[in-house]
Design a protein around this motif. Structure first.
Motif, mmCIF file in Angstrom:
data_model
loop_
_atom_site.group_PDB
_atom_site.id
_atom_site.type_symbol
_atom_site.label_atom_id
_atom_site.label_comp_id
_atom_site.label_asym_id
_atom_site.label_seq_id
_atom_site.Cartn_x
_atom_site.Cartn_y
_atom_site.Cartn_z
ATOM 1 N N GLN A 70 15.133 -15.582 184.161
ATOM 2 C CA GLN A 70 14.279 -16.059 183.082
ATOM 3 C C GLN A 70 14.311 -15.036 181.951
ATOM 4 O O GLN A 70 14.365 -13.823 182.192
ATOM 5 C CB GLN A 70 12.836 -16.265 183.560
ATOM 6 N N SER A 71 14.306 -15.541 180.721
ATOM 7 C CA SER A 71 14.285 -14.636 179.566
ATOM 8 C C SER A 71 13.558 -15.312 178.409
ATOM 9 O O SER A 71 13.440 -16.547 178.348
ATOM 10 C CB SER A 71 15.715 -14.253 179.148
ATOM 11 N N LYS A 72 13.085 -14.475 177.477
ATOM 12 C CA LYS A 72 12.433 -14.932 176.256
ATOM 13 C C LYS A 72 13.292 -14.512 175.067
ATOM 14 O O LYS A 72 13.693 -13.349 174.961
ATOM 15 C CB LYS A 72 11.033 -14.335 176.124
ATOM 16 N N VAL A 73 13.575 -15.464 174.177
ATOM 17 C CA VAL A 73 14.450 -15.204 173.037
ATOM 18 C C VAL A 73 13.696 -15.534 171.758
ATOM 19 O O VAL A 73 13.075 -16.600 171.642
ATOM 20 C CB VAL A 73 15.742 -16.051 173.122
ATOM 21 N N LYS A 74 13.758 -14.605 170.786
ATOM 22 C CA LYS A 74 13.139 -14.825 169.486
ATOM 23 C C LYS A 74 14.171 -15.401 168.528
ATOM 24 O O LYS A 74 15.234 -14.814 168.320
ATOM 25 C CB LYS A 74 12.567 -13.512 168.941
#
Length: 573
Positions: free
Chosen positions: A51-55
């Motif tokens: 899982q990752s968060k990308v801006k």
């Protein structure tokens, strides 16, 4: 030295600027992925979920996700992005971080300047040594020339002595100078070596180089701005688990606990940090294609091949005399047996580091049974490094219903074994694996559980039980050898004495055998079975005895063998 420092500084600034430009480029966004779940398969293989968060901004076209595994099956790669983000293409690659550059402190730079000055001094001293050596060589040449190339001129003794004294003094002075210069060179070399050691002491001893990891490049199209979630899952072969069992026996209460554990290892190229584990009994890539019948062609009889197959069949039939159940009088019943070789050892010598009590794992483990496999979902975060080392993971603990019995075959082994007989073992979801036998917190030995059978009963060998003694002896007065006509008849009577030295009642499964004959001229007759269960196909006779504490029992059996008197049987006893 200053030019070298300037060049290194310039190259380093170029590298930093390039990195900053790649990160600050408006169309590229970088992020690190974290493992959230790992489904590890029996034997080898694992499915990892990151899982990752990308801006994102309006100009984002490329998303670079770091910290993935290094050896993944690209066919299994699954990428999940929000619906308003169009995934145009993806590309996977490996990234190896550069080795860390050691930045020299100012004191190290000054030390290196000192070494450079010492090198110049050593060069000057070496030049002086060369000059003195040349003077020494020319002085010797002049002496030799003065003594030999004098023509007809007479040289007086006084002149010779004066010449020799002069040249001796010159040679002595030259050699003394060479020696002094060499001493100076040695001191300068030693000084330079000491400074180098001081510079080496300033460097870090263990430079930890970052490991390679996988990178995923996503080409996207979106008008969305802000942070979005990205989920990635894939299959890798570089992980797996095998079952390990602890069988704990309480001899006072006769209760048996079966502890399920997994021996897990992984070299996926990325460390698992606070990942939730699912241990699956399935194995990917096996059994995907259903079988198809091919033409069946008959072959003619080949004597050599038939003989080989017959020998293999004989070996298989020799192993069919398996342990029988105490609750079933069917003498031909086949069962699963595990053995426990080895002497007693204290359980702490096993080397297992169990951080969670297995009895508490039942509250965190969920069992999900599918059509093809069983999954153990453990709701606990685990940290497992990608180093190939074995990690012992507790799964669950069950108190199994079994019957404890003693087992003895005195014809083969003088020892008596304690067995645990498990009836409905198919409900335990067992896999093939090693089992550690622990009785009263004492390590007895290793056993092997192999559930790949259709047998109804599982027999676990818990080791030798020295408190039950069995003695087998030939009763000579009831044994005989008689010859009548052309035949010889031998009768054998064996007595088996059993004593229970325990403080509790025991159930004993006692086995012996009489010989079998495949020769027409040799006849075998079991004259007295001693009230035992007889298997006429294998020649095995079995007694099921119950003994109270301190009780002794005797059983006897008699068989006879008749054969031609001019023949000899080599393995009669």
């Amino acid at each position: 030295m200053q030019k070298l420092l300037f060049t290194l500084t310039f190259l380093l600034s170029i590298y930093v600027n390039a990195q900053s430009q790649s990160r600050d480029n408006g169309d590229t966004t970088r992020t690190d992925a974290e493992i959230s779940n790992a489904t590890v398969y029996f034997g080898y293989g694992a499915e990892l979920t990151h899982q990752s968060k990308v801006k994102l901004n309006n100009n984002t076209k490329i998303i670079v996700i770091n910290r993935l595994g290094t050896n993944i099956d690209l066919n299994s790669l699954q990428i999940s992005v929000p619906e308003d983000v169009a995934l145009l293409s993806h590309r996977f690659g490996l990234f190896t971080p550069p080795a860390p550059v050691w930045v020299k402190p100012p004191v190290a730079v000054l030390m290196e300047d000192s070494i450079e000055s010492i090198r110049e001094e050593i060069g000057k001293v070496e030049s002086l040594i060369g000059i003195e050596a040349e003077v020494l060589q020319k002085t010797g040449t002049l002496i030799e020339s003065a003594m030999t190339n004098n023509g007809n001129k007479q040289i007086l003794s006084a002149e010779v002595l004066k010449l020799v004294d002069y040249y001796n003094a010159k040679i002595e002075k030259t050699k003394t100078n060479i020696y002094n210069h060499q001493q100076t060179k040695g001191k300068l070399t030693k000084k330079a070596e000491e400074i180098r050691k001081r510079i080496a002491a300033l460097q870090p001893v263990n430079v930890i180089r970052e490991k390679s990891y996988g990178q995923l490049f996503l080409q996207v199209f979106t008008k969305r701005t802000g942070e979005i979630p990205v989920s990635i899952s894939y299959y890798t072969r570089n992980a797996g688990w095998v079952p390990v069992y602890d069988i704990r026996v309480n001899s006072k209460t006769n209760k048996v606990k079966l502890i399920y554990k997994a021996s897990l290892t992984q070299t996926s190229g990325v460390d698992w940090k606070k990942a939730k584990l699912t241990l699956s009994t399935g194995t990917p890539n096996f059994g995907v294609t259903a079988p198809v019948l091919s033409p069946w062609f008959l072959q003619l009889y080949v004597p050599e091949l038939y003989k080989d197959l017959q020998g293999r069949a004989a070996g298989i039939n020799a192993q069919r005399n398996t342990i029988q159940s105490m609750n079933d009088d069917n003498a031909m019943k086949e069962e699963v047996m595990t053995t426990a070789p080895g002497e007693k050892k204290i359980f702490k010598e096993l080397g297992y580091s169990q951080t969670i009590d297995p009895s508490t794992m039942n509250a965190y483990t969920t069992l999900n049974e599918g059509q093809l496999n069983t999954n153990y979902e453990i709701e606990l975060p685990y940290d497992i490094e990608s180093d190939g080392k074995m990690n012992s993971i507790a799964i669950k603990e069950e108190e199994i219903v079994c019957t404890l019995k003693n087992y003895a075959v005195p014809r083969m082994d003088k020892e008596t074994y304690l067995m645990a007989e498990v009836a409905d073992w198919q409900n335990l979801d067992l896999l093939p694996g090693d089992a550690n036998i622990i009785m009263d917190d004492t390590y007895i030995g290793k056993s092997l559980i192999d559930p790949n059978t259709i047998a109804d009963t599982l027999n676990l060998s818990l080791g030798r039980d020295k408190r039950v003694v069995v003695k087998r002896s030939l009763v000579k007065e009831l044994s005989s050898l008689k010859t009548s006509g052309s035949t010889t008849k031998q009768s054998f009577t064996y007595e088996l004495v059993i004593k229970n030295n325990k403080q509790t009642d025991i159930n004993l499964l006692l086995k012996d055998q009489f010989p079998m004959s495949t020769i027409k001229e040799v006849e075998v007759n079991l004259e007295d079975s001693g009230d035992a269960i007889v298997n006429s196909e294998t020649g095995v006779i079995t007694w099921k005895l119950n003994l109270k504490p301190g009780e002794s029992k005797k059983v006897r059996f008699t068989y006879s063998v008749k054969y031609p008197k001019d023949k000899k049987i080599v393995n009669l006893k």
